[in-house]
Design an enzyme around this catalytic site. Structure first.
Site, PDB file in Angstrom:
ATOM      1  N   LYS A 151       0.780  -1.083  -0.003  1.00 21.18           N
ATOM      2  CA  LYS A 151      -0.071  -0.029  -0.074  1.00 21.18           C
ATOM      3  C   LYS A 151       0.873   1.252  -0.066  1.00 21.18           C
ATOM      4  O   LYS A 151       1.852   1.261  -0.579  1.00 21.18           O
ATOM      5  CB  LYS A 151      -1.008   0.086   1.243  1.00 21.18           C
ATOM      6  CG  LYS A 151      -1.853  -1.438   1.041  1.00 21.18           C
ATOM      7  CD  LYS A 151      -2.744  -1.357   2.307  1.00 21.18           C
ATOM      8  CE  LYS A 151      -3.397  -2.836   2.301  1.00 21.18           C
ATOM      9  NZ  LYS A 151      -4.083  -3.033   3.225  1.00 21.18           N
ATOM     10  N   ASP A 187      -6.874  -7.515   8.932  1.00 23.13           N
ATOM     11  CA  ASP A 187      -8.167  -6.828   9.170  1.00 23.13           C
ATOM     12  C   ASP A 187      -9.318  -7.737   8.676  1.00 23.13           C
ATOM     13  O   ASP A 187     -10.224  -7.506   9.060  1.00 23.13           O
ATOM     14  CB  ASP A 187      -8.050  -5.637   7.933  1.00 23.13           C
ATOM     15  CG  ASP A 187      -7.547  -5.786   6.677  1.00 23.13           C
ATOM     16  OD1 ASP A 187      -7.167  -7.160   6.478  1.00 23.13           O
ATOM     17  OD2 ASP A 187      -7.538  -4.946   5.616  1.00 23.13           O
TER      18      ASP A 187
HETATM   19  C1  BGC Z   1      -3.024  -7.449   1.946  1.00 26.74           C
HETATM   20  C2  BGC Z   1      -4.101  -8.132   3.076  1.00 26.74           C
HETATM   21  C3  BGC Z   1      -5.232  -7.404   3.431  1.00 26.74           C
HETATM   22  C4  BGC Z   1      -6.013  -6.855   2.073  1.00 26.74           C
HETATM   23  C5  BGC Z   1      -7.242  -5.955   2.482  1.00 26.74           C
HETATM   24  C6  BGC Z   1      -3.999  -7.036   1.078  1.00 26.74           C
HETATM   25  O1  BGC Z   1      -3.143  -5.890   0.029  1.00 26.74           O
HETATM   26  O2  BGC Z   1      -2.026  -8.192   1.756  1.00 26.74           O
HETATM   27  O3  BGC Z   1      -3.269  -8.622   4.262  1.00 26.74           O
HETATM   28  O4  BGC Z   1      -6.081  -8.092   4.175  1.00 26.74           O
HETATM   29  O5  BGC Z   1      -4.944  -6.017   1.581  1.00 26.74           O
HETATM   30  O6  BGC Z   1      -6.686  -4.835   3.343  1.00 26.74           O
END
Ligand code: BGC
Length: 446
Positions: A151, A187
């Site tokens: 992210k 999450d």
């Molecule tokens: C992450 C996950 C997360 C999902 C939703 C993904 O990019 O790797 O761990 O649960 O995003 O937030």
């Protein structure tokens, strides 16, 4: 051409189901060779119980996963949330791009400010649950090794380190915060816990936002890779990390030319294959690419407007949510075309074609998500299962939830399924996990 591309037939979806069943089995296998082959990591969360209605006490929760960071203070009486307050802190870009120690020092600073404002800094040690939504290799309820930052986070280090240790070091260094980190979670786990608070049939936690991921309650006898502790309850929550499903090439058969192009031009090519087929970060891109393709072959806007759509990110996923609001007329689609500067080139049939592309992208998303959920429902094998969902795409898209529910009714007719919105599952869920751990600890002591 477009219809054939995006319209996934039963045969393709059945094949996806079979691939997923095999990869799940491999991901849970005791054999390392199989685990390595699988793109479904099926991470053991070590969370094995949901709220049972007897939880009592005060808890802190942290939620870190995007640009903002949140601290929550929750009080529970007889398993009910009787007090709740939260505060959101923004994270500067220098912290996002700095060292892991800087990130955790900042988190500790926010906790210190929060407990002072809440007047709870001198209270007894508060149990704290930490939702940390990055890929984590869990080695215990309160031990999680960071696999990668993603992210908006671009920290220079921290990978391979235990995130709970990083947080505790930052807390101890200050000496003014009296908390005990009792659990770290993803999450999806938080969402499942928050769903179970609303509905005790909840067995699945799903995030459909910028990214997509799902967790579910698995029978311990299916978790070959974790054989140490077979005591009651014989269940554990598994974080599938299905955003990465297909990274080993196993889903290539359902990808279109556009999917391949989006992947190639994405920040992380070859990674998070499943997520790229529909998640919030990519839905707008799908519409942009299909519109471009149709402009180039002359079937849209008489071939005009290519220059408007050439730039990545011109169409946002929120535009799809806007277009999908059109049921009786095409006013929202026209509004969208006006916003991006293409309305003047659009004939009535062009407007209808854009609406159709958006609908086909939505229907494909719903089919893919429900096919994946159907595999989990077969695995869970219970007559009634509630699915708790959170995430911006799910919340704001007007038809996606209904389409998923319709598909599920067709795919798993023998199971009574229900989708519920578990708003702020990641924040509340961290507090609920802390409450359950606290209850179990008390049971052990007495
Ligand atoms: C992450 C996950 C997360 C999902 C939703 C993904 O990019 O790797 O761990 O649960 O995003 O937030």
């Amino acid at each position: 051409m477009l219809d054939r591309d995006l319209n996934l037939g039963d045969e393709t979806l059945n094949r996806m189901m079979r691939v997923m069943e095999v990869e799940m089995k491999h991901g849970l296998s005791g054999n390392e060779k199989f685990r390595k082959q699988s793109s479904l990591k099926m991470l053991v969360t070590y969370v094995r119980e949901v709220l049972d209605g007897t939880e009592e006490g005060e808890f802190l929760a942290l939620d870190l996963g995007g640009t903002n960071f949140r601290v929550l203070h929750m009080t529970m009486k007889a398993g009910k949330l009787v007090y709740f307050i939260s505060k959101t802190y923004s994270i500067s870009s220098s912290t996002l791009h700095g060292s892991a120690v800087e990130v955790f020092d900042y988190i500790a600073e926010c906790i210190a400010e929060f407990v002072e404002e809440e007047g709870i800094q001198n209270e007894k040690r508060l149990p704290l649950g930490f939702t940390f939504s990055f890929p984590l290799k869990k080695e215990g309820l309160r031990k999680g090794i960071l696999m990668k930052w993603n992210k908006t986070f671009r920290c220079s280090d921290g990978i391979g380190e235990d995130v709970v240790c990083l947080l505790e070091d930052a807390i101890h260094k200050r000496g003014d915060i009296n908390v005990e980190v009792v659990a770290i979670l993803n999450d999806t786990t938080g969402t499942l816990m928050a769903g179970a608070y609303i509905d005790h049939h909840c067995q699945i936690g799903l995030i459909i936002g910028t990214g997509c991921n799902v967790c579910y309650v698995e029978h311990l006898e299916n978790v070959d890779k974790w054989r140490e502790l077979i005591i009651h309850p014989k269940e554990v929550i598994i974080n599938t990390e299905w955003g990465a499903f297909g990274d080993n090439g196993s889903l290539d058969f359902l990808k279109t030319e556009v999917d391949r192009c989006i992947d190639k031009n994405s920040p992380h090519p070859g990674i998070n294959t499943f997520e790229k087929l529909f998640s919030g970060m990519f839905m707008g891109e799908l519409l942009r690419h299909y519109m471009l393709e149709n402009i180039r072959n002359g079937s849209l806007f008489s071939g005009r407007g290519e220059n408007v759509l050439e730039k990545t990110g011109t169409i946002k996923t929120s535009h799809i949510s806007q277009i999908e609001k059109d049921f009786f007329n095409l006013n929202q689609t026209r509004k969208f075309l006006r916003e991006i500067g293409l309305l003047e080139d659009a004939s009535p049939s062009d407007v209808a074609a854009v609406r159709l592309i958006s609908e086909l992208i939505t229907i494909r998303a719903a089919k893919i998500i429900s096919t994946g959920l159907a595999v989990l429902l077969h695995q869970i094998n219970k007559p009634t299962v509630t699915i708790a969902v959170d995430g911006s795409l799910y919340k704001y898209h007007p038809t996606l939830k209904h389409l998923i529910q319709e598909e599920l009714n067709k795919l798993v007719p023998g199971t009574k399924t229900k989708l519920i919105l578990a708003e702020d599952g990641s924040g509340h869920g961290a507090g609920y996990v802390a409450a359950v751990v606290n209850r179990l600890d008390k049971r052990r002591i007495h």
